[in-house]
Design a protein around this motif. Structure first.
Motif: not given
Ligand SMILES: C[S@@+](CC[C@H](N)C(=O)[O-])C[C@H]1O[C@@H](n2cnc3c(N)ncnc32)[C@H](O)[C@@H]1O
Length: 256
Positions: A208-230
């Protein structure tokens, strides 16, 4: 390059240290003079080399300052160097190059592996383990989330997914002409995880690091929430409420 965190990686130390144990068990060397642990991370794989080869000179190499700091604390008797695997070449007395869960991040790694084998002395060993899990739900879902959120057109996010590994036949045809012996196999682990959320924690320490590293904190949380749901939807509880993380890995032991 993703932002590697030793603390996150070590949350699943037991599971993550089993593949390097299985790899090292197949290395046909009794007394290497110099063994180098490429992508040594927090020193978990380096410690295995020290345990098996207490007389050898053992060097760990990594590009992450955080990982190297942890590795130096953990295995103070070894030398650790900051370097890029892609441009590294072994010293002539290197009898073992050990690379657990590291080479799949390097562009053109099959050709680099051939160059490494060619640089070894006769009888020297290149031992490699790489995750071969790009078709597993956990990684497919990373790509799905990356392609569907507000970050979908970010060039760094578009480039974050890892390519599938080449086939065993591809590695065989490339390496066999420069090897005296070549052993290639897959092992599929089924790691028992307490919850689906633990699978998210696992991959926060790696793919997940290459996906999360470019994002700011809010977008990172949003990405992780969507991923966790899936992930919750895909990894169903077993009889004891736990979930199984299926994890295929490719192993290669090449003897010069
Ligand atoms: C998944 S960890 C593996 C750690 C350890 N070898 C193990 O067996 O668990 C991968 C490591 O490779 C390192 N790495 C990735 N690309 C690298 C590069 N180009 N040069 C040096 N180190 C690299 C990362 O910093 C990380 O510590």
């Amino acid at each position: 390059m993703a932002n590697w965190s030793a603390g996150q990686y070590l949350k699943f130390e037991d599971e993550r240290t089993r593949p390097p144990r299985d790899l090292l068990a197949q290395v046909p060397l009794q007394q290497p003079r110099l063994a180098v642990d490429l992508g040594c991370g927090p020193g978990n794989s380096t410690a295995l080399l020290v345990e098996r080869y207490p007389q050898a000179e053992i060097v760990g190499l990594d590009s992450s300052a955080d990982m190297l700091e942890k590795a130096r604390e953990r295995v103070p008797q070894c030398k650790f160097i900051a370097a890029d695997i892609a441009t590294w070449t072994p010293l002539p007395r290197t009898d073992l190059v050990f690379a657990n869960a590291a080479l799949h991040w390097i562009p053109d790694h099959p050709l680099m592996m051939r160059r490494l084998v060619e640089a070894l002395p006769a009888g020297g060993v290149l031992a490699v383990q790489m995750p071969d899990n790009t078709r597993e739900p956990a990684l497919v879902l990373q790509r799905e989330v990356a392609a569907s959120g507000p970050w979908a057109n970010d060039p760094q996010i578009k480039a974050a997914a890892r390519a599938d590994l080449p086939s065993p036949e591809t590695y065989y045809d490339l390496l066999r002409p420069v090897c005296a012996q070549l052993d290639i196999w897959h092992t599929v682990y089924h790691h028992v995880m307490p919850t689906p959320q633990a699978i998210v924690e696992w991959f926060k320490g790696s793919s997940l690091q290459p996906f999360l590293s470019p994002l700011d904190a809010a977008a990172r949380e949003e990405f992780l929430a969507a991923y966790t749901e899936k992930i919750v939807g895909s990894y169903r509880p077993r009889v004891d409420g736990k979930v199984l993380l299926r994890f295929p890995r490719l192993f290669i032991v090449a003897v010069r």
